[in-house]
Design a protein around this motif. Structure first.
Motif, mmCIF file in Angstrom:
data_model
loop_
_atom_site.group_PDB
_atom_site.id
_atom_site.type_symbol
_atom_site.label_atom_id
_atom_site.label_comp_id
_atom_site.label_asym_id
_atom_site.label_seq_id
_atom_site.Cartn_x
_atom_site.Cartn_y
_atom_site.Cartn_z
ATOM 1 N N ARG A 1 0.867 -1.186 0.000
ATOM 2 C CA ARG A 1 0.000 0.000 0.000
ATOM 3 C C ARG A 1 0.896 1.226 0.000
ATOM 4 N NH1 ARG A 1 -4.874 -1.732 4.256
ATOM 5 N NH2 ARG A 1 -5.264 -3.713 3.205
ATOM 6 N N GLU B 1 1.128 3.945 1.338
ATOM 7 C CA GLU B 1 0.642 4.756 2.454
ATOM 8 C C GLU B 1 1.204 6.176 2.362
ATOM 9 O OE1 GLU B 1 -1.439 3.838 4.817
ATOM 10 O OE2 GLU B 1 -1.435 1.647 4.821
ATOM 11 N N PHE C 1 4.547 -0.665 12.078
ATOM 12 C CA PHE C 1 3.082 -0.728 12.205
ATOM 13 C C PHE C 1 2.385 -0.352 10.901
ATOM 14 C CE2 PHE C 1 -1.073 1.096 12.938
ATOM 15 C CZ PHE C 1 -1.683 0.107 13.688
ATOM 16 N N ARG C 2 2.791 0.765 10.320
ATOM 17 C CA ARG C 2 2.206 1.163 9.038
ATOM 18 C C ARG C 2 3.325 1.211 8.007
ATOM 19 N NH1 ARG C 2 -2.532 2.654 7.908
ATOM 20 N NH2 ARG C 2 -3.067 3.235 10.032
ATOM 21 N N SER C 3 3.439 0.152 7.223
ATOM 22 C CA SER C 3 4.509 0.045 6.226
ATOM 23 C C SER C 3 3.894 0.104 4.835
ATOM 24 C CB SER C 3 5.242 -1.291 6.360
ATOM 25 O OG SER C 3 5.455 -1.637 7.692
ATOM 26 N N GLU D 1 -5.483 -1.158 15.730
ATOM 27 C CA GLU D 1 -5.940 -2.424 15.131
ATOM 28 C C GLU D 1 -4.772 -3.323 14.741
ATOM 29 O OE1 GLU D 1 -8.327 -1.875 11.562
ATOM 30 O OE2 GLU D 1 -7.576 -3.762 10.755
ATOM 31 N N ILE D 2 -4.867 -4.611 15.111
ATOM 32 C CA ILE D 2 -3.930 -5.585 14.548
ATOM 33 C C ILE D 2 -4.656 -6.589 13.644
ATOM 34 C CG2 ILE D 2 -2.041 -5.419 16.202
ATOM 35 C CD1 ILE D 2 -3.143 -7.696 17.778
ATOM 36 N N SER E 1 -8.537 -11.085 9.023
ATOM 37 C CA SER E 1 -7.377 -10.505 8.338
ATOM 38 C C SER E 1 -6.427 -9.885 9.353
ATOM 39 C CB SER E 1 -7.871 -9.430 7.363
ATOM 40 O OG SER E 1 -6.780 -8.761 6.796
ATOM 41 N N GLY F 1 -2.262 -8.719 10.272
ATOM 42 C CA GLY F 1 -0.968 -8.370 9.686
ATOM 43 C C GLY F 1 0.169 -9.073 10.415
ATOM 44 N N ARG G 1 2.243 -6.208 12.260
ATOM 45 C CA ARG G 1 1.585 -5.660 13.459
ATOM 46 C C ARG G 1 1.576 -6.694 14.585
ATOM 47 N NH1 ARG G 1 -3.276 -1.673 11.262
ATOM 48 N NH2 ARG G 1 -1.911 -0.539 9.819
HETATM 49 P P1 ATP Z 1 -5.656 0.832 8.995
HETATM 50 O O1 ATP Z 1 -7.032 1.389 9.237
HETATM 51 O O2 ATP Z 1 -4.786 0.781 10.223
HETATM 52 O O3 ATP Z 1 -4.962 1.395 7.791
HETATM 53 P P2 ATP Z 1 -6.993 -1.222 7.600
HETATM 54 O O4 ATP Z 1 -8.325 -1.234 8.290
HETATM 55 O O5 ATP Z 1 -6.845 -0.523 6.301
HETATM 56 O O6 ATP Z 1 -5.862 -0.694 8.627
HETATM 57 P P3 ATP Z 1 -7.226 -3.838 6.635
HETATM 58 O O7 ATP Z 1 -7.393 -3.399 5.241
HETATM 59 O O8 ATP Z 1 -8.420 -4.326 7.392
HETATM 60 O O9 ATP Z 1 -6.501 -2.690 7.465
HETATM 61 O O10 ATP Z 1 -6.071 -4.907 6.678
HETATM 62 C C1 ATP Z 1 -6.066 -5.991 7.577
HETATM 63 C C2 ATP Z 1 -4.785 -6.042 8.399
HETATM 64 O O11 ATP Z 1 -3.627 -5.841 7.588
HETATM 65 C C3 ATP Z 1 -4.698 -4.939 9.447
HETATM 66 O O12 ATP Z 1 -5.396 -5.283 10.619
HETATM 67 C C4 ATP Z 1 -3.213 -4.862 9.678
HETATM 68 O O13 ATP Z 1 -2.783 -5.849 10.609
HETATM 69 C C5 ATP Z 1 -2.626 -5.163 8.318
HETATM 70 N N1 ATP Z 1 -2.244 -3.903 7.640
HETATM 71 C C6 ATP Z 1 -3.035 -3.103 6.898
HETATM 72 N N2 ATP Z 1 -2.345 -2.045 6.429
HETATM 73 C C7 ATP Z 1 -1.066 -2.183 6.901
HETATM 74 C C8 ATP Z 1 0.134 -1.424 6.749
HETATM 75 N N3 ATP Z 1 0.159 -0.321 6.015
HETATM 76 N N4 ATP Z 1 1.260 -1.870 7.364
HETATM 77 C C9 ATP Z 1 1.250 -3.012 8.099
HETATM 78 N N5 ATP Z 1 0.151 -3.765 8.266
HETATM 79 C C10 ATP Z 1 -0.999 -3.379 7.678
#
Ligand code: ATP
Length: 442
Positions: free
Chosen positions: A184, A186, A194-196, A268-269, A310, A312, A315
């Motif tokens: 993604r 981001e 945590f957010r990669s 969220e994890i 789902s 990560g 995380r």
């Molecule tokens: P957030 O709201 O924190 O961006 P999300 O709701 O978009 O997360 P989901 O699309 O539901 O996340 O993805 C499911 C799981 O994938 C998340 O709970 C997380 O553990 C992991 N995840 C999502 N985006 C990332 C990210 N950018 N880096 C690391 N892990 C991620």
């Protein structure tokens, strides 16, 4: 007592990040070039820990059940996949530019912005920024050859649904599971891993008859909490949060997040979602292939409903590290830094430490024997106290000392990381003794 919003993690993020780099768990990707934002490398300890997390998930979710099949799909899929899933149109975050510092921010996270000139900040209007990473397939770089690195691992599972169901001769309810990379773009990668921008997901899509969606949502909601508790997360660090009706995707019936108390707050994890029949219906429509099933009793056609879990890998790994790291006062007034990683997840499960280099030959033989069954480490350098401390920081649950008496009586001293108690046991019985203590929770 239920955890509150203002609960605090006992860990300082900078201590954890420093230890991870020092001991070779996790560090910036492309470090010698100054790093690349949102990308991380895992060193010898990090890769073992991450692999153990994935192995535990796979055992619990796939191998340990007969109603879930594993899949490993390609990272790049047919671009129509992402039109059907809605990602091309909707997978975006609102973004603003600061005209003063020229940096880009997520419009919904402006409170924590890192603008270098906060007093003169001058934001543009928010616009939508699609988070999918794009590439081109083949020799030309035009719209027709555009493809995406998958932003989630689940869509290929819907695309593969019919093929795998038929090949594996599965009937409802059953699931498809996958562990794999997702990407993604981001806007603000942050909070360490945590957010990669590149990460791994462990996802299950569980297909059920429409009449059973509520009961299976409940089942997976409980089952996934059991998994997190087996990682060692207590009630003070783990909670769930049901989505409010206005947070739910239009096709979703219910969704709950599993949250962990990180040093930067509750986050969220994992997400557990009732996705309804949205995905299979959309892929049927966009591919022209009928993905519906026939009710064996009524002979009516219906589209299965999907319950998704789902989580990560990064995380979860970060949560394990935060849960494990502690500074402890010892009786002699010193402090030790220790990683209380659950034994079954530890990157090194047993370290063999001869009391003197002169004992190296027998101790090495013991380490080689153990290495055939466990991730074992051998270290003969430095004083024994320092070697114990090093293993405490690596999270090694058992250190085995070979001393001069061991040469005579075949007994070794096993030192347990958490209690620091020591026990004398026979070297021959050691593998069995460890085996009993290092298995995954059932
Ligand atoms: P957030 O709201 O924190 O961006 P999300 O709701 O978009 O997360 P989901 O699309 O539901 O996340 O993805 C499911 C799981 O994938 C998340 O709970 C997380 O553990 C992991 N995840 C999502 N985006 C990332 C990210 N950018 N880096 C690391 N892990 C991620």
């Amino acid at each position: 007592m239920a955890p509150t919003d203002d609960a605090k993690s006992p860990v300082r993020m900078e201590d954890l990040v420093a230890l991870c780099a020092r001991r070779g768990f996790i560090f910036q990707s492309s470090e010698i070039y100054g790093g690349i934002n949102g990308f991380w490398d895992y060193g010898p300890l990090g890769v073992e820990l991450k692999n153990n997390v994935k192995a535990f998930w796979w055992q619990r979710m796939v191998r340990g059940r007969d109603d879930v099949e594993g899949v490993d799909s390609s990272i790049i899929c047919h671009p129509r996949t992402w039109e059907a899933s809605g990602h091309v149109e909707h997978f975006s975050d609102p973004m603003v530019d600061c005209r003063t510092c020229k940096k880009r921010f997520r419009a919904d996270q402006l409170d924590d912005r890192q603008c270098s000139r906060p007093d003169d900040c001058d934001f543009t209007e928010a616009k939508q920024f699609n988070l999918m990473l794009r590439t081109f397939i083949g020799a030309s770089e035009d719209a027709a050859s555009t493809a995406y690195l998958r932003p989630e691992t689940c869509q290929p599972l819907f695309v593969d649904f019919k093929r795998v169901r038929e090949a594996a001769r599965q009937k409802l309810p059953f699931g498809l599971a996958q562990i794999g990379k997702a990407f993604r773009n981001e806007i603000n990668p942050r909070n360490f891993i945590f957010r990669s921008r590149e990460f791994e997901q462990m996802e299950l899509e569980y297909f059920v008859h429409p009449s059973q969606r509520e009961q299976w949502f409940e089942y997976w909601f409980e089952e996934r909490q059991r998994w997190h508790r087996d990682l060692g997360f207590g009630d003070d660090a783990l909670r769930t949060r049901a989505h409010e009706p206005d947070e739910l995707a239009h096709y979703a019936n219910a969704a709950s997040d599993v949250e962990f108390l990180f040093p930067f707050g509750w986050q969220e994890i994992e997400g557990i979602h009732d996705r309804g029949d949205w995905d299979l219906s959309r892929h049927s429509e966009f591919s022209g292939k009928d993905l519906s099933m026939t009710d064996e009793e009524t002979k009516e056609k219906f589209m299965p409903m999907v319950i998704e879990t789902s989580v990560g890998v990064e995380r979860t790994t970060l949560a394990i590290l935060c849960n494990a790291l502690r500074e402890e006062e010892l009786e002699n007034g010193e402090t030790r830094t220790v990683m209380h990683i659950p034994a079954f997840l530890a990157p090194i499960q047993v370290a063999v430490l001869p009391l003197s280099k002169k004992l190296g030959e027998s101790a090495r033989r013991l380490a080689e024997d153990l290495r055939r069954r466990f991730p074992a480490f051998y270290d003969e350098a430095g004083n024994i106290g320092r070697r114990y401390r090093r293993q405490d920081e690596c999270g090694t649950p058992f250190c085995v000392t070979w001393d001069f008496d061991s040469e005579e009586d075949g007994q070794v001293t096993v030192r347990e990381r958490d209690s620091m108690t020591q026990e004398r046991i026979s070297a021959e019985a050691l593998a069995g003794w460890l085996f009993e203590r290092l298995g995954m929770p059932a």
